[in-house]
Design a protein around this motif. Structure first.
Motif, PDB file in Angstrom:
ATOM      1  N   LEU A  41      -6.381   1.733  -5.685  1.00 20.37           N
ATOM      2  CA  LEU A  41      -5.601   1.508  -4.461  1.00 20.37           C
ATOM      3  C   LEU A  41      -6.518   1.450  -3.245  1.00 20.37           C
ATOM      4  CD1 LEU A  41      -2.760   1.331  -3.134  1.00 20.37           C
ATOM      5  CD2 LEU A  41      -2.810   3.824  -3.006  1.00 20.37           C
ATOM      6  N   GLU A  79       2.768   1.816  -3.320  1.00 18.24           N
ATOM      7  CA  GLU A  79       1.901   2.362  -4.363  1.00 18.24           C
ATOM      8  C   GLU A  79       1.532   3.811  -4.069  1.00 18.24           C
ATOM      9  OE1 GLU A  79      -1.232  -0.154  -6.072  1.00 18.24           O
ATOM     10  OE2 GLU A  79      -0.478  -1.733  -4.735  1.00 18.24           O
ATOM     11  N   GLU A 121      -5.760   5.270 -10.451  1.00 17.30           N
ATOM     12  CA  GLU A 121      -4.877   4.467  -9.593  1.00 17.30           C
ATOM     13  C   GLU A 121      -5.238   4.641  -8.124  1.00 17.30           C
ATOM     14  OE1 GLU A 121      -0.688   4.884 -10.449  1.00 17.30           O
ATOM     15  OE2 GLU A 121      -1.088   4.875 -12.596  1.00 17.30           O
ATOM     16  N   PHE A 149       0.833  -1.200   0.000  1.00 15.84           N
ATOM     17  CA  PHE A 149       0.000   0.000   0.000  1.00 15.84           C
ATOM     18  C   PHE A 149       0.869   1.252   0.000  1.00 15.84           C
ATOM     19  CE2 PHE A 149      -1.897   3.394   2.590  1.00 15.84           C
ATOM     20  CZ  PHE A 149      -2.963   3.738   1.774  1.00 15.84           C
TER      21      PHE A 149
END
Length: 84
Positions: A72, A14, A68, A11
């Motif tokens: 996420l 990213e 994204e 996490f």
């Protein structure tokens, strides 16, 4: 991060990648502002055209970051403490 250990490495990796993309977009936008001022002060249509073309790139990057980010959040469902 809790007790000095990152419990969700993917996490945060990213999220760091998204941060880099946003900061890059901000840098490009700042350059575009300088170019736009030049275009106006010098009455230069070529510079103005480049600013317009670069704006399309900023728009694409924004949509990419938004997509994204949504992905996420859906995949990792972080707790409030993860977002601080």
């Amino acid at each position: 991060m809790r007790d000095g250990k990152d419990t969700n490495v993917h996490f945060h990796a990213e999220l760091d990648g998204l941060e880099r993309k946003v900061l890059s977009m901000v840098d490009r936008a700042e350059q575009m502002i300088e170019m736009a001022v030049q275009a106006v002060t010098k009455d230069d249509l070529d510079i103005a055209a480049r600013v317009i073309a670069l704006d399309d790139d900023i728009d694409r990057t924004y949509l990419e970051v938004h997509s994204e980010w949504t992905s996420l959040m859906a995949r990792h469902q972080p707790l409030g403490s993860d977002l601080r």
